[in-house]
Write an enzyme that holds these catalytic residues in place. Sequence first.
Site, mmCIF file in Angstrom:
data_model
loop_
_atom_site.group_PDB
_atom_site.id
_atom_site.type_symbol
_atom_site.label_atom_id
_atom_site.label_comp_id
_atom_site.label_asym_id
_atom_site.label_seq_id
_atom_site.Cartn_x
_atom_site.Cartn_y
_atom_site.Cartn_z
ATOM 1 N N LYS A 42 0.804 -1.224 0.000
ATOM 2 C CA LYS A 42 0.000 0.000 0.000
ATOM 3 C C LYS A 42 0.840 1.277 0.000
ATOM 4 C CE LYS A 42 -4.125 -2.108 1.916
ATOM 5 N NZ LYS A 42 -5.314 -1.930 2.756
ATOM 6 N N ASP A 84 -9.972 2.620 1.816
ATOM 7 C CA ASP A 84 -9.963 2.014 3.153
ATOM 8 C C ASP A 84 -10.552 2.950 4.202
ATOM 9 O OD1 ASP A 84 -8.871 -0.515 2.620
ATOM 10 O OD2 ASP A 84 -6.824 0.239 2.695
ATOM 11 N N GLY A 101 -0.708 -2.182 15.582
ATOM 12 C CA GLY A 101 -0.167 -2.260 14.229
ATOM 13 C C GLY A 101 0.021 -0.881 13.631
ATOM 14 N N ASN A 133 3.195 -1.167 18.120
ATOM 15 C CA ASN A 133 3.685 -1.922 16.975
ATOM 16 C C ASN A 133 4.969 -2.644 17.355
ATOM 17 O OD1 ASN A 133 3.265 -2.368 13.986
ATOM 18 N ND2 ASN A 133 5.387 -1.681 13.956
ATOM 19 N N ARG A 134 5.161 -3.835 16.782
ATOM 20 C CA ARG A 134 6.361 -4.610 17.105
ATOM 21 C C ARG A 134 7.632 -3.816 16.820
ATOM 22 N NH1 ARG A 134 4.681 -10.157 14.108
ATOM 23 N NH2 ARG A 134 3.688 -8.599 12.783
ATOM 24 N N TYR A 184 -10.715 -10.133 7.574
ATOM 25 C CA TYR A 184 -12.068 -10.624 7.338
ATOM 26 C C TYR A 184 -12.098 -12.096 6.932
ATOM 27 C CZ TYR A 184 -10.862 -9.961 2.417
ATOM 28 O OH TYR A 184 -10.242 -10.021 1.192
#
Length: 270
Positions: free
Chosen positions: A65, A101, A125, A149-150, A216
């Site tokens: 993206k 989105d 995230g 976030n990691r 989803y």
Amino acid sequence: MKKFIVIGNPIKHSLSPTVHEYWFKKYKEEATYEKKFLEEKDLRKIIKDIQRNQITGANITVPFKQKIIPFLDELSLVAKETLSVNTIYRNNNKVIGDNTDVNGFQNSLSEHFSKNSIKSTLLIGAGGVSPSIIYALKNLNVGQIFISNRTEEKAQLLKERFGPLLSIVPWNDLANKNLYVDLVINATSLGLQKEETINLNFSSFDKKTIFYDVIYNPHQTSFLKKAESLGYQTINGMMMFLYQAQLAYEIWNKQKPEIDTKLLNLVRQN
């Protein structure tokens, strides 16, 4: 005949062909839609195929993206604000990157929250779809977004873009942090595999907190199963997915398709 694709890595789980092909048939549109598994080195060729009108339009999913942006001629206002593109089309010999989105996420929330009722959110995230979620929450006047976030640097980049609206929670603190928020959103790919989990202190949230997963397919991730087992209301990403697809279809075909009962049943069966 029009040709549309969705590109990603992974891409096997995508139900985009199912949705768009249903609409093509319903509205008698002569078009095809397929999913393509790509590597980053393939992005330039895809854009060239759109420039040559060999491909009419494309949807973009993780992890492309942001990576697709340097190959595009122009960005829509929302794509510029989020630096995230999930829909591509050709206009006046230019390849345009757009973002549906934001619209998809906002519309999906409207089914569960009244306007201005979300005061605070935990967003897990900072990749692909996260800028779109933040932008949508900002549009909905959410006052505080905690983000974890990691790789903390990615969260820091979003904080620099969106300012004091965001507060960073270190990844390792999720296991013991007490956060009182209206909404917890999983925007990571954790959950696509059954053995993957987020080390989150689920029991620390208010029972009115709603848990949302942008994934989803599968319909219920390990993240949502855990939340549901503790009595929380949960939402998966299906309606966000359908609303963003609806807007993409409208951009491409100048017609707003209906999200009807037959389509809902179709995607739930997959």
